[in-house]
Design a protein around this motif. Structure first.
Motif, mmCIF file in Angstrom:
data_model
loop_
_atom_site.group_PDB
_atom_site.id
_atom_site.type_symbol
_atom_site.label_atom_id
_atom_site.label_comp_id
_atom_site.label_asym_id
_atom_site.label_seq_id
_atom_site.Cartn_x
_atom_site.Cartn_y
_atom_site.Cartn_z
ATOM 1 N N GLY A 119 11.933 81.009 24.387
ATOM 2 C CA GLY A 119 12.143 80.221 25.568
ATOM 3 C C GLY A 119 13.401 79.215 25.447
ATOM 4 O O GLY A 119 13.913 78.933 24.578
ATOM 5 N N SER A 120 13.567 78.476 26.520
ATOM 6 C CA SER A 120 14.694 77.432 26.487
ATOM 7 C C SER A 120 13.615 76.230 25.843
ATOM 8 O O SER A 120 12.665 76.126 25.775
ATOM 9 C CB SER A 120 15.083 77.178 27.731
ATOM 10 O OG SER A 120 14.190 76.569 28.602
ATOM 11 N N GLU A 121 14.590 75.196 25.381
ATOM 12 C CA GLU A 121 14.079 74.093 24.836
ATOM 13 C C GLU A 121 13.273 73.252 25.866
ATOM 14 O O GLU A 121 12.211 72.889 25.752
ATOM 15 C CB GLU A 121 15.485 72.981 24.550
ATOM 16 C CG GLU A 121 14.906 71.834 24.014
ATOM 17 C CD GLU A 121 13.789 71.714 23.031
ATOM 18 O OE1 GLU A 121 12.860 70.624 22.827
ATOM 19 O OE2 GLU A 121 13.834 72.511 22.027
ATOM 20 N N GLU A 123 11.648 74.645 28.685
ATOM 21 C CA GLU A 123 10.688 75.349 28.972
ATOM 22 C C GLU A 123 9.682 75.572 27.887
ATOM 23 O O GLU A 123 8.398 75.288 28.136
ATOM 24 C CB GLU A 123 11.165 76.958 29.219
ATOM 25 C CG GLU A 123 10.244 77.611 29.935
ATOM 26 C CD GLU A 123 10.763 79.069 30.270
ATOM 27 O OE1 GLU A 123 11.088 79.083 31.664
ATOM 28 O OE2 GLU A 123 10.854 79.777 29.674
ATOM 29 N N ASN A 124 9.988 75.414 26.723
ATOM 30 C CA ASN A 124 9.089 75.625 25.447
ATOM 31 C C ASN A 124 8.517 74.164 25.334
ATOM 32 O O ASN A 124 7.178 74.326 25.402
ATOM 33 C CB ASN A 124 9.949 75.689 24.335
ATOM 34 C CG ASN A 124 8.986 76.100 23.096
ATOM 35 O OD1 ASN A 124 8.411 75.037 22.713
ATOM 36 N ND2 ASN A 124 9.314 77.307 22.366
ATOM 37 N N ARG A 125 9.225 73.108 25.594
ATOM 38 C CA ARG A 125 8.845 71.962 25.683
ATOM 39 C C ARG A 125 7.647 71.650 26.506
ATOM 40 O O ARG A 125 6.575 71.012 26.271
ATOM 41 C CB ARG A 125 9.614 70.866 25.575
ATOM 42 C CG ARG A 125 9.138 69.327 25.422
ATOM 43 C CD ARG A 125 10.267 68.203 25.426
ATOM 44 N NE ARG A 125 10.735 68.131 26.969
ATOM 45 C CZ ARG A 125 11.988 68.638 27.270
ATOM 46 N NH1 ARG A 125 12.714 69.210 26.163
ATOM 47 N NH2 ARG A 125 12.542 68.647 28.331
ATOM 48 N N ARG A 143 6.654 74.324 17.357
ATOM 49 C CA ARG A 143 7.404 75.096 18.361
ATOM 50 C C ARG A 143 8.991 75.136 17.989
ATOM 51 O O ARG A 143 9.384 74.120 17.249
ATOM 52 C CB ARG A 143 6.989 74.130 19.726
ATOM 53 C CG ARG A 143 7.944 73.085 19.877
ATOM 54 C CD ARG A 143 7.588 72.564 21.334
ATOM 55 N NE ARG A 143 8.367 71.145 21.439
ATOM 56 C CZ ARG A 143 9.622 71.324 21.987
ATOM 57 N NH1 ARG A 143 10.146 72.369 22.213
ATOM 58 N NH2 ARG A 143 10.333 69.891 22.083
ATOM 59 N N LYS A 144 9.501 76.131 18.666
ATOM 60 C CA LYS A 144 11.053 76.033 18.651
ATOM 61 C C LYS A 144 11.541 76.908 19.718
ATOM 62 O O LYS A 144 11.023 78.027 19.880
ATOM 63 C CB LYS A 144 11.395 76.726 17.178
ATOM 64 C CG LYS A 144 12.735 77.338 16.973
ATOM 65 C CD LYS A 144 13.596 76.205 16.791
ATOM 66 C CE LYS A 144 15.045 76.440 16.480
ATOM 67 N NZ LYS A 144 15.926 75.530 16.528
ATOM 68 N N HIS A 145 12.518 76.745 20.461
ATOM 69 C CA HIS A 145 13.241 77.260 21.335
ATOM 70 C C HIS A 145 13.673 78.684 20.730
ATOM 71 O O HIS A 145 13.981 78.678 19.657
ATOM 72 C CB HIS A 145 14.406 76.671 22.065
ATOM 73 C CG HIS A 145 15.536 76.331 21.074
ATOM 74 N ND1 HIS A 145 16.588 76.972 21.014
ATOM 75 C CD2 HIS A 145 15.839 75.043 20.775
ATOM 76 C CE1 HIS A 145 17.354 76.430 20.017
ATOM 77 N NE2 HIS A 145 17.130 75.319 20.070
ATOM 78 N N TYR A 147 16.906 80.102 21.349
ATOM 79 C CA TYR A 147 18.079 80.357 21.274
ATOM 80 C C TYR A 147 18.773 79.848 19.946
ATOM 81 O O TYR A 147 19.416 78.906 19.733
ATOM 82 C CB TYR A 147 18.893 79.207 22.276
ATOM 83 C CG TYR A 147 18.646 80.003 23.542
ATOM 84 C CD1 TYR A 147 19.471 80.869 24.353
ATOM 85 C CD2 TYR A 147 17.213 79.525 24.459
ATOM 86 C CE1 TYR A 147 19.049 81.318 25.616
ATOM 87 C CE2 TYR A 147 17.037 80.124 25.709
ATOM 88 C CZ TYR A 147 17.647 80.984 26.338
ATOM 89 O OH TYR A 147 17.555 81.455 27.442
ATOM 90 N N TYR A 200 6.180 81.470 28.572
ATOM 91 C CA TYR A 200 6.375 80.048 28.686
ATOM 92 C C TYR A 200 6.836 79.576 30.126
ATOM 93 O O TYR A 200 6.567 78.635 30.390
ATOM 94 C CB TYR A 200 7.607 79.654 27.531
ATOM 95 C CG TYR A 200 7.089 79.996 26.079
ATOM 96 C CD1 TYR A 200 5.661 80.334 25.722
ATOM 97 C CD2 TYR A 200 7.936 80.079 25.286
ATOM 98 C CE1 TYR A 200 5.335 80.555 24.534
ATOM 99 C CE2 TYR A 200 7.570 80.348 23.683
ATOM 100 C CZ TYR A 200 6.383 80.666 23.521
ATOM 101 O OH TYR A 200 6.153 80.964 22.230
ATOM 102 N N SER A 204 5.085 76.648 31.565
ATOM 103 C CA SER A 204 5.636 75.528 32.015
ATOM 104 C C SER A 204 5.477 75.241 33.468
ATOM 105 O O SER A 204 5.948 74.103 33.836
ATOM 106 C CB SER A 204 6.934 75.686 31.429
ATOM 107 O OG SER A 204 7.759 76.568 32.499
#
Length: 255
Positions: A119-121, A123-125, A143-145, A147, A200, A204
């Motif tokens: 996912g994107s940063e 969205e992941n967060r 966790r890690k995006h 991209y 996610y 999210s």
């Protein structure tokens, strides 16, 4: 008690005949077994309409899906097909978006930990923040995006392994996530590697779930198209008819 299950061959893939609760129990069993015996991680992939269509189009993707230790029915169309093509169809749809909550409850009860990749940063967060609110005792150890480049993979693998998760959730989108999991399976020190596509986005809060009646009728795809027509109309317009063809003409009976 060890969960035993049969499979239904759909689109050339041995699809697990399990409920969501059973799959969550299998996750716990596999993760504890790996802690004891240091065995290779289990690859757990999902099968929905898009996946079925990709299997029918790409030999490489079909080969990657067949590398999975467990394939479960993520789409209601897959469940419908199993019931028409076999005497004992699949018991229920195991949608990853729903299964995550069964897995989180089981992990929380048994002290297992998750790593959320993809996912994107943002969205992941946000997804991880919501997971923490819903399951305060669940250990999300990293966790890690999604991209990152191939050149950055060594660092991503090091990040995952240093966190020592039991389950690695991988949301890189089909077919990239399946290829990535197969290629790097033996480099990640985890019990389960579970693909999760757009999970996610739902966790999210960016994407709403379809009403229950639409999910049960196999119309969740229509709800998603209505929510994001520009992005999803042509995807479903093309893949839905093709996936039905693949399901009904390239599937075998229960094994």
């Amino acid at each position: 008690m060890t969960v035993k299950y049969s499979t239904v061959e759909l689109a050339g893939l041995a699809t697990a005949s399990v409920t969501r609760a059973e799959l969550a129990q299998i996750m716990v069993e596999d993760c504890f077994r790996r802690k004891r015996f240091k065995s290779a991680p289990k690859l757990v992939f999902s099968l929905n309409g898009q996946g079925v269509s990709l299997v029918g189009q790409s030999v490489k993707f079909a080969e990657a899906m067949n590398e999975a230790d467990i394939v479960h029915a993520d789409g209601q169309s897959v469940v419908f097909a199993s019931r028409l093509l076999s005497n004992r169809g699949l018991p229920e749809r195991v949608a990853t978006t729903d299964f995550f909550h069964d897995a989180a409850e089981a992990a929380q009860a048994n002290g297992l930990s998750f790593f959320m990749l993809g996912g994107s940063e943002a969205e992941n967060r946000r997804a991880c923040e919501n997971i923490a609110a819903m399951y305060p005792s669940l250990r999300v150890v990293g966790r890690k995006h999604g991209y990152f480049s191939e050149e950055e993979e060594d660092g991503v693998i090091e990040l995952i392994n240093s966190a020592k998760p039991d389950v690695l959730w991988v949301a890189l989108g089909k077919p990239k996530q399946e290829f990535w999991c197969v290629r790097l399976k033996n480099r990640v020190d985890v019990g389960w590697v579970k693909t999760c596509g757009g999970l996610y986005s739902f966790l999210s809060g960016n994407s709403p779930r379809a009403p229950r009646w639409m999910q049960a009728a196999g119309l969740e795809w229509l709800h998603r198209v209505c929510c994001a027509p520009r992005r999803l109309f042509w995807r479903y317009f093309i893949t839905n008819p093709h996936s039905l063809y693949v399901l009904f003409f390239k599937s075998n009976r229960l094994k």
